[in-house]
Write an enzyme that holds these catalytic residues in place. Structure first.
Site, PDB file in Angstrom:
ATOM      1  CG  HIS A 200      -3.259   3.302   2.337  1.00  0.00           C
ATOM      2  ND1 HIS A 200      -3.846   3.002   1.128  1.00  0.00           N
ATOM      3  CD2 HIS A 200      -3.310   2.157   3.064  1.00  0.00           C
ATOM      4  CE1 HIS A 200      -4.230   1.742   1.130  1.00  0.00           C
ATOM      5  NE2 HIS A 200      -3.920   1.206   2.293  1.00  0.00           N
TER       6      HIS A 200
ATOM      7  CG  ASN B 193      -6.859  -0.970   1.465  1.00  0.00           C
ATOM      8  OD1 ASN B 193      -6.130  -0.520   0.585  1.00  0.00           O
ATOM      9  ND2 ASN B 193      -6.384  -1.507   2.567  1.00  0.00           N
TER      10      ASN B 193
ATOM     11  CB  CYS C  81      -0.944   0.014   1.191  1.00  0.00           C
ATOM     12  SG  CYS C  81      -1.949  -1.454   1.295  1.00  0.00           S
TER      13      CYS C  81
END
Ligand code: UT7
Length: 335
Positions: free
Chosen positions: A262, A292, A122
């Site tokens: 994020h 996500n 990520c």
């Protein structure tokens, strides 16, 4: 000691254009209620997510990545042929090799230019953009396309309610060019702790556990995550990364016009912002729409914020990421 941001890298590159591509197909919390034992209420309260975009049959990471890069080049007012290199940040490349970047290069008919992937889960977009900035600072390349692209739903176990409600697919991209003395990367910070790799990973499919009947039966080709542990580490690492970025850029929280973290969980985003004293109105949130999307989440948010009028000349944006590895990092960019 992690390296600090050196004088040569400061302002070396700027972001000239941004782009994104997300698949049309949407999976809502209500849809997930029909697949696993969950509820819209639980997902909304614990994550902030409402929908996520999902690839269809025949749609791959490199397709999303190529579309996002095309959009970014158009936004920058450049031809794709102006690019000197392509960097793709992804944990869900079409195949183990060649890299997604090589497949993007093939899609866009850009044969000849450098192309490689970054594996930092990520945090990949922050790693990739930092790399691009350093490559431009070194003088080796002038114009670099950095893409964060993922199809996490391809490695999601839809029998595991603790993970399957979280992930979505998409891609975001930026075009990095040499800085002009005013606009540019003001700070970049990267870190990692491989000792915690077991808390978030996809165990099989690499060379340690190649695909076998056993790995398939045991659902080892999908994301495994100790959610609560990851949550705590994410807040701590994003807070310290943000503090480090402010220090390296020599600015205060008040100087930040927009914080883009994020997008893994609305509670993580809010906790990070509050710990670094960035007020809610300066925090960009789109986790409700995409879930996500790992390395794609920051560049998708950046593009949305720019095209939505939140970023214009003079805006200072701080981006902060955390992901599997564990990896983390931050960037301060003046637009
Ligand atoms: O992108 C890389 C970084 N990733 C992240 O940052 C993700 C970090 N982790 C998280 O965002 C959160 O830990 C989750 C959203 C994954 C989970 O939220 P949580 O508040 O940490 O829940 P939990 O795992 O502690 O589970 C609480 C309860 C459990 O039930 P019991 O044991 O209390 O009875 C779970 O079984 O919630 C249950 N649960 C669910 N219930 C309904 C877990 N998943 C679900 C679900 N629907 N989908």
């Amino acid at each position: 000691m992690p390296p600090t941001f050196n004088a040569k890298a400061r302002g070396a590159s700027r972001i000239l254009g941004t782009g994104r591509y997300v698949p049309e197909r949407v999976l809502t919390n209500k849809d997930l209620e029909k697949i696993v034992d969950t509820s819209d209420e639980w997902i909304t309260a614990r994550t902030g997510m409402k929908r996520r975009h999902v690839v269809s049959e025949g749609e791959y990471t490199s397709d999303l990545a190529a579309a996002a890069l095309k959009d970014a080049a158009e936004d920058a007012g450049l031809e794709l042929s102006d690019l000197d290199a392509i960097i793709v940040a992804t944990a869900t490349s079409d195949m183990i090799f060649p890299s997604a970047a090589c497949l993007v290069q093939q899609h866009l008919d850009l044969g000849g230019i450098a192309a490689f992937d970054i594996g930092a889960a990520c945090s990949g977009f922050i790693y990739g953009t930092t790399m691009a900035n350093s490559l431009i600072a070194s003088g080796q390349f002038g114009t670099i396309g950095v893409i964060g692209a993922e199809t996490l739903t391809r490695i999601t176990n839809y029998e595991d309610r603790s993970t399957c409600v979280l992930f979505g697919d998409g891609a975001g991209a930026v075009i990095c060019v040499p800085g002009n003395g005013k606009q540019g990367v003001m700070a970049a910070y990267l870190g990692a702790d491989g000792n915690l790799s077991h808390l978030l990973n996809m165990p099989a499919g690499g060379t340690r556990l190649p695909a076998s009947y056993e790995t398939v039966d045991n659902r080892l080709h999908s994301i495994h995550m100790e959610g609560a542990e990851v949550f705590k580490s994410a807040v701590r690492a994003m807070e310290s990364s943000a503090v480090k970025a402010l220090e390296l850029a020599d600015i205060t929280p008040e100087d930040v016009d927009l914080l883009i973290t994020h997008q893994a969980n609305i509670r993580i985003i809010k906790a990070t912002a509050s710990r670094v004293h960035i007020p809610p109105e300066k925090v960009y949130i789109n986790v409700h729409e995409y879930g996500n999307t790992s390395a794609a989440s920051i560049p998708i948010a950046l593009d949305e914020a720019r095209k939505g009028g939140l970023i214009s000349e003079g805006t200072t944006v701080m981006m902060v990421a955390f992901g599997g590895g564990f990896t983390w990092g931050s960037l301060v960019v003046s637009f």
